[in-house]
Design a protein around this motif. Structure first.
Motif, PDB file in Angstrom:
ATOM      1  N   ALA A   8       0.843  -1.193   0.000  1.00 45.88           N
ATOM      2  CA  ALA A   8       0.000   0.000   0.000  1.00 45.88           C
ATOM      3  C   ALA A   8       0.876   1.240   0.000  1.00 45.88           C
ATOM      4  O   ALA A   8       2.012   1.212   0.475  1.00 45.88           O
ATOM      5  CB  ALA A   8      -0.927   0.019   1.220  1.00 45.88           C
ATOM      6  N   TYR A   9       0.343   2.306  -0.543  1.00 47.13           N
ATOM      7  CA  TYR A   9       1.032   3.593  -0.472  1.00 47.13           C
ATOM      8  C   TYR A   9      -0.015   4.686  -0.539  1.00 47.13           C
ATOM      9  O   TYR A   9      -1.146   4.482  -0.993  1.00 47.13           O
ATOM     10  CB  TYR A   9       2.044   3.756  -1.620  1.00 47.13           C
ATOM     11  CG  TYR A   9       1.407   4.071  -2.955  1.00 47.13           C
ATOM     12  CD1 TYR A   9       1.225   5.390  -3.377  1.00 47.13           C
ATOM     13  CD2 TYR A   9       0.966   3.057  -3.792  1.00 47.13           C
ATOM     14  CE1 TYR A   9       0.629   5.683  -4.594  1.00 47.13           C
ATOM     15  CE2 TYR A   9       0.374   3.336  -5.002  1.00 47.13           C
ATOM     16  CZ  TYR A   9       0.205   4.647  -5.406  1.00 47.13           C
ATOM     17  OH  TYR A   9      -0.408   4.929  -6.605  1.00 47.13           O
ATOM     18  N   LYS A  10       0.381   5.856  -0.083  1.00 45.48           N
ATOM     19  CA  LYS A  10      -0.458   7.033  -0.262  1.00 45.48           C
ATOM     20  C   LYS A  10       0.423   8.274  -0.252  1.00 45.48           C
ATOM     21  O   LYS A  10       1.256   8.447   0.645  1.00 45.48           O
ATOM     22  CB  LYS A  10      -1.516   7.158   0.839  1.00 45.48           C
ATOM     23  CG  LYS A  10      -2.468   8.336   0.589  1.00 45.48           C
ATOM     24  CD  LYS A  10      -3.553   8.466   1.633  1.00 45.48           C
ATOM     25  CE  LYS A  10      -4.457   9.658   1.306  1.00 45.48           C
ATOM     26  NZ  LYS A  10      -5.497   9.869   2.336  1.00 45.48           N
ATOM     27  N   GLY A  43       4.517  11.231   1.890  1.00 45.30           N
ATOM     28  CA  GLY A  43       3.572  10.149   2.104  1.00 45.30           C
ATOM     29  C   GLY A  43       4.154   8.905   2.733  1.00 45.30           C
ATOM     30  O   GLY A  43       5.211   8.932   3.370  1.00 45.30           O
ATOM     31  N   ASN A  45       4.697   4.442   2.205  1.00 46.85           N
ATOM     32  CA  ASN A  45       4.783   3.300   1.294  1.00 46.85           C
ATOM     33  C   ASN A  45       5.091   2.085   2.154  1.00 46.85           C
ATOM     34  O   ASN A  45       6.045   2.114   2.941  1.00 46.85           O
ATOM     35  CB  ASN A  45       5.898   3.544   0.264  1.00 46.85           C
ATOM     36  CG  ASN A  45       5.964   2.473  -0.816  1.00 46.85           C
ATOM     37  OD1 ASN A  45       5.019   1.720  -1.011  1.00 46.85           O
ATOM     38  ND2 ASN A  45       7.086   2.414  -1.516  1.00 46.85           N
ATOM     39  N   ARG A  63      -5.914   3.291   9.902  1.00 44.99           N
ATOM     40  CA  ARG A  63      -6.951   4.109   9.261  1.00 44.99           C
ATOM     41  C   ARG A  63      -7.699   5.000  10.241  1.00 44.99           C
ATOM     42  O   ARG A  63      -8.500   5.839   9.813  1.00 44.99           O
ATOM     43  CB  ARG A  63      -7.917   3.196   8.504  1.00 44.99           C
ATOM     44  CG  ARG A  63      -7.282   2.587   7.244  1.00 44.99           C
ATOM     45  CD  ARG A  63      -8.128   1.495   6.641  1.00 44.99           C
ATOM     46  NE  ARG A  63      -7.528   0.947   5.428  1.00 44.99           N
ATOM     47  CZ  ARG A  63      -7.676  -0.313   5.024  1.00 44.99           C
ATOM     48  NH1 ARG A  63      -8.430  -1.156   5.746  1.00 44.99           N
ATOM     49  NH2 ARG A  63      -7.088  -0.724   3.916  1.00 44.99           N
ATOM     50  N   PHE A  68      -4.749   8.547   6.653  1.00 44.10           N
ATOM     51  CA  PHE A  68      -4.673   7.223   6.047  1.00 44.10           C
ATOM     52  C   PHE A  68      -6.034   6.522   6.000  1.00 44.10           C
ATOM     53  O   PHE A  68      -6.113   5.315   5.747  1.00 44.10           O
ATOM     54  CB  PHE A  68      -3.683   6.346   6.818  1.00 44.10           C
ATOM     55  CG  PHE A  68      -2.344   6.992   7.013  1.00 44.10           C
ATOM     56  CD1 PHE A  68      -1.612   7.452   5.930  1.00 44.10           C
ATOM     57  CD2 PHE A  68      -1.813   7.155   8.291  1.00 44.10           C
ATOM     58  CE1 PHE A  68      -0.365   8.054   6.107  1.00 44.10           C
ATOM     59  CE2 PHE A  68      -0.574   7.756   8.477  1.00 44.10           C
ATOM     60  CZ  PHE A  68       0.144   8.202   7.381  1.00 44.10           C
ATOM     61  N   ASP A  70      -8.377   6.398   3.891  1.00 49.88           N
ATOM     62  CA  ASP A  70      -8.760   5.764   2.633  1.00 49.88           C
ATOM     63  C   ASP A  70      -7.619   4.955   2.025  1.00 49.88           C
ATOM     64  O   ASP A  70      -7.632   4.658   0.826  1.00 49.88           O
ATOM     65  CB  ASP A  70      -9.232   6.816   1.631  1.00 49.88           C
ATOM     66  CG  ASP A  70      -8.173   7.871   1.331  1.00 49.88           C
ATOM     67  OD1 ASP A  70      -7.138   7.891   2.027  1.00 49.88           O
ATOM     68  OD2 ASP A  70      -8.383   8.673   0.398  1.00 49.88           O
ATOM     69  N   LEU A  71      -6.640   4.573   2.838  1.00 52.34           N
ATOM     70  CA  LEU A  71      -5.514   3.779   2.344  1.00 52.34           C
ATOM     71  C   LEU A  71      -6.017   2.444   1.818  1.00 52.34           C
ATOM     72  O   LEU A  71      -6.690   1.695   2.526  1.00 52.34           O
ATOM     73  CB  LEU A  71      -4.504   3.551   3.462  1.00 52.34           C
ATOM     74  CG  LEU A  71      -3.230   2.804   3.070  1.00 52.34           C
ATOM     75  CD1 LEU A  71      -2.265   3.761   2.378  1.00 52.34           C
ATOM     76  CD2 LEU A  71      -2.575   2.185   4.308  1.00 52.34           C
ATOM     77  N   HIS A  72      -5.695   2.143   0.573  1.00 53.79           N
ATOM     78  CA  HIS A  72      -6.100   0.881  -0.041  1.00 53.79           C
ATOM     79  C   HIS A  72      -4.909  -0.062  -0.086  1.00 53.79           C
ATOM     80  O   HIS A  72      -3.848   0.301  -0.595  1.00 53.79           O
ATOM     81  CB  HIS A  72      -6.628   1.111  -1.458  1.00 53.79           C
ATOM     82  CG  HIS A  72      -6.921  -0.152  -2.199  1.00 53.79           C
ATOM     83  ND1 HIS A  72      -7.942  -1.009  -1.828  1.00 53.79           N
ATOM     84  CD2 HIS A  72      -6.324  -0.713  -3.275  1.00 53.79           C
ATOM     85  CE1 HIS A  72      -7.971  -2.040  -2.651  1.00 53.79           C
ATOM     86  NE2 HIS A  72      -6.997  -1.887  -3.540  1.00 53.79           N
ATOM     87  N   ALA A  73      -5.075  -1.269   0.443  1.00 52.65           N
ATOM     88  CA  ALA A  73      -3.997  -2.256   0.478  1.00 52.65           C
ATOM     89  C   ALA A  73      -4.295  -3.393  -0.489  1.00 52.65           C
ATOM     90  O   ALA A  73      -5.374  -3.992  -0.441  1.00 52.65           O
ATOM     91  CB  ALA A  73      -3.829  -2.801   1.895  1.00 52.65           C
ATOM     92  N   GLU A 105       1.173  14.353  -3.862  1.00 51.77           N
ATOM     93  CA  GLU A 105       0.259  14.666  -2.752  1.00 51.77           C
ATOM     94  C   GLU A 105      -0.541  15.926  -3.032  1.00 51.77           C
ATOM     95  O   GLU A 105      -1.562  16.173  -2.390  1.00 51.77           O
ATOM     96  CB  GLU A 105       1.043  14.806  -1.442  1.00 51.77           C
ATOM     97  CG  GLU A 105       1.928  16.028  -1.323  1.00 51.77           C
ATOM     98  CD  GLU A 105       3.328  15.832  -1.874  1.00 51.77           C
ATOM     99  OE1 GLU A 105       4.240  16.527  -1.402  1.00 51.77           O
ATOM    100  OE2 GLU A 105       3.500  14.997  -2.784  1.00 51.77           O
TER     101      GLU A 105
END
Length: 251
Positions: A8-10, A43, A45, A63, A68, A70-73, A105
């Protein structure tokens, strides 16, 4: 397979990185999770693995932080723990490009989802009738394990070479719809922004990278497997681990 692997990353503006690093170390250690987390002002990672309950409990905890939420893994499974230890590092960038003006970002480049890309590749053009090409933003040793059929491959030894490669090859991108891609989305997100800022039109990033494409579309239009940076070395289109594919520490 009992070990859940997540990537995951954001891109999100982060401050007080030392405090965040310590909180992550404590949360991950308490749950017996191994892997790598990279933090930067741009961000987060992460690549982590443990039993399913520990991973989901950690993601629930993470979360709770609005940054974070809405962090999608992306998930895959393995028989054994693919990481030898836990590392949480503070870096200048969560994926090094050496172009400080590229700031995902602050806003993403347009993204195309996996099913749309497959439909475009099925027909050979996008919805406007332009020819579609995929652009691999990964390092050479990753590309050699597997990539999209007929993908553009500039034989990069590291991602910091990508901007110069764009300047040298931009003519071959003219008049086409370009879909940049990588393993999980982080490199192609920066790459797509750079392509736009270099004045190249009709640029997209593959949302979620190869791993999301495998999950949604399987093997279609893809030759080989996807290299991953852990002891599995690569996963196939069903996200099952391959072994003895080769190794490198360059990320």
């Amino acid at each position: 397979m009992k070990i859940l692997n997540i990537a995951a990353y954001k891109f999100v503006a982060l401050q007080q990185l030392a405090e965040l690093k310590q909180a992550l170390l404590e949360a991950l250690t308490a749950r017996g999770i191994k892997g790598t987390v990279l933090l930067a002002e741009e961000g987060i990672n992460l690549f982590l693995a443990a039993e399913s309950g520990a991973i989901h409990d950690f993601l629930t905890w993470l979360r709770l932080d609005a940054r974070f939420a809405d962090l999608h893994a992306k998930q895959s499974w393995s028989h054994a723990q693919p990481f030898a230890k836990l590392l949480v590092k503070i870096k200048p960038e969560i994926i090094r490009m050496n172009h400080p003006a590229i700031r995902p970002e602050s806003g993403r480049a347009p993204a195309v989802d996996a099913t749309t890309l497959k439909r475009w590749l099925d027909s050979g053009h996008d919805d406007a009738g332009r020819p579609v090409v995929t652009l691999d933003t990964r390092n050479t040793f990753e590309v050699d394990v597997g990539t999209f059929k007929n993908a553009i491959d500039w034989r990069l030894s590291k991602f910091t070479e990508f901007p110069q490669a764009v300047l040298e090859h931009r003519a071959e991108l003219a008049g086409k719809t370009i879909v940049s891609f990588c393993t999980g989305g982080i490199r192609c997100e920066k790459a797509a922004i750079y392509l736009q800022e270099a004045g190249i039109d009709n640029v997209y990033q593959l949302d979620g990278g190869i791993l999301q494409y495998f999950e949604d579309c399987g093997q279609a239009h893809f030759d080989g497997d996807c290299f991953v940076f852990d002891d599995r070395r690569a996963v196939d289109a069903a996200l099952r681990p391959r072994v003895n594919v080769g190794a490198s520490s360059d990320i």
